[in-house]
Design a protein around this motif. Structure first.
Motif, short mmCIF file in Angstrom:
data_model
loop_
_atom_site.label_atom_id
_atom_site.label_comp_id
_atom_site.label_asym_id
_atom_site.label_seq_id
_atom_site.Cartn_x
_atom_site.Cartn_y
_atom_site.Cartn_z
N LYS A 149 0.84 -1.21 0.00
CA LYS A 149 0.00 0.00 0.00
C LYS A 149 0.88 1.25 0.00
N ARG A 150 1.85 1.27 -0.87
CA ARG A 150 2.84 2.34 -0.89
C ARG A 150 2.21 3.74 -1.00
N ASN A 151 1.30 3.89 -1.95
CA ASN A 151 0.76 5.24 -2.18
C ASN A 151 -0.01 5.75 -0.97
N GLU A 152 -0.76 4.84 -0.34
CA GLU A 152 -1.55 5.22 0.84
C GLU A 152 -0.62 5.56 2.01
N LEU A 153 0.42 4.75 2.18
CA LEU A 153 1.37 5.01 3.27
C LEU A 153 2.09 6.35 3.05
N LEU A 154 2.46 6.62 1.82
CA LEU A 154 3.13 7.88 1.49
C LEU A 154 2.23 9.07 1.86
N LYS A 155 0.96 8.97 1.48
CA LYS A 155 0.02 10.05 1.75
C LYS A 155 -0.17 10.23 3.27
#
Ligand SMILES: Cc1ncc(COP(=O)(O)O)c(C=O)c1O
Length: 365
Positions: A291-297
């Motif tokens: 869930k890279r994009n969610e974690l980044l956000k």
């Protein structure tokens, strides 16, 4: 926002020494290629071992191009490297007139995969350029064997791995020629652009010194076409100070990585792996997460300056797509770029910031 890297913290940590060095250079009245550059070159070479030479240049991209030019490589000559690198690696190869070829990476250590190098070797292959990505040493013993078997040159791109070691031997000393960037965010970073080449042969070092100034000989006659790629005295004076602190600073990075690794070990993320016989320079701390994009956000919303290194592999940039041999067969690289996420990593990161990074990653899961 906690930044992923903080050159100003490095300046503040060594402020008295740096300010004194800047004043010394300003007072000297000599600003490009002088005593400080000579001293930095000597100190950088002896930091890496005996009988080595180094040449200070304008930046890491030029360092790559100058290494290739000094070996008389150019038009039509292929250089095998990774697409998982800074665009600068490829820019340097093309600046020299050579043709980059992409090999895939190892899924665990993220550096160029020696088997993939072998698969890409063809009639025009002349050199291999391993990149010690994020501070992780590439598999230099295997790469040097492949190079020997196929009569290829090796140029190490050490821009992210100043001070990293394999079995006690520093990266940059496995090949005959190695290129380093000294951009401010690097482990050995100045306050502007800078780069340095490490080299075994005095003759090659002299050739690079000629190429870096229009191909001049001692009478300032251009005996070959060259560049303007000089290191300035201010950067050299600052880099001399940073070099003295490099091992200590790298150790601080590794300790922060240990804390991250310890506190993340039960989370559904892939952590950077360190080999027991190596010293990782821990330039960047990069995890992999579905869930890279969610974690980044999430992290950015909490004031943690997580980032991507890089948002795209080089073969995915418009300028390189469908143009570079090997770019259509990089399954491990492509998978990695869907999951990579960089967390803050620099020697001056405070306990408070480290805890904030850790607790916000933990809260996400
Ligand atoms: C792997 C790698 N190679 C080469 C370079 C080029 O360095 P510079 O930005 O100093 O030209 C960099 C730095 O961005 C890098 O990270």
């Amino acid at each position: 926002m906690i930044p992923f890297s903080d050159p100003s913290a490095s300046y503040k940590a060594h402020k008295i020494e740096v300010d004194e060095a800047i004043q010394r250079v300003l007072d000297s009245g000599w600003y490009v290629l002088g005593k400080e550059v000579n001293a930095f070159e000597e100190e950088f070479a002896s930091f890496h071992g005996e009988n080595l030479h180094s040449v200070g240049v304008a930046n890491g991209t030029d360092a790559i191009a100058l290494c290739l030019r000094s070996l008389e490589l150019g038009h039509g000559d292929e250089v095998i490297t990774a697409s998982h690198t800074a665009v600068a690696t490829i820019a340097g190869i093309e600046q020299a007139g050579c043709t980059p070829v992409f090999a895939d990476i190892d899924p665990v250590f993220r550096c160029i995969n020696p088997q993939s190098i072998e698969d890409r070797i063809g009639p025009k292959t002349r050199a291999i350029m391993p990149v010690h990505i994020y501070g992780q040493p590439a598999e230099m013993c295997k790469i040097m064997k492949i190079a020997k078997a196929h009569n290829l040159e090796v140029i190490e791109d050490c821009s992210q791995a100043h001070g990293a070691e394999i079995n006690g031997q520093k990266v940059g000393t496995f090949a005959n020629l190695s290129a380093f960037s000294c951009y401010p965010t690097k482990n050995l970073g100045g306050t502007g652009d800078g780069g340095v080449i490490l080299c075994r042969s005095f003759k090659l070092a002299e050739k690079i010194k000629s190429l870096q100034q229009y191909g001049w000989n001692e009478y300032r006659e251009s005996i070959s076409t060259g560049y303007n790629s000089r290191l300035d005295e201010l950067q050299a004076a600052i880099l001399r100070i940073k070099l003295k602190h490099l091992c200590n600073d790298n150790e601080k990075r590794r300790l922060i990585a240990q804390r991250y690794n310890h506190d993340f070990k039960n989370l559904p993320i892939t952590l950077p792996t360190q080999k027991t016989n190596e010293l990782h320079a821990m330039h960047l701390y990069v995890i992999q997460c579905e869930k890279r994009n969610e974690l980044l956000k999430h992290l950015r919303s909490k004031g943690v300056g997580a980032s991507l290194h890089y948002p795209l592999a080089v073969h995915q940039h418009a300028a390189y797509t469908n143009r570079i041999r090997g770019g259509d067969d990089l399954p491990v690289t492509e998978q990695f770029y869907q999951k990579n996420l960089t967390l803050p990593m620099f020697p001056e990161l405070t306990d408070y910031c480290i805890e904030k990074v850790i607790s916000n990653v933990q809260k996400f899961f």
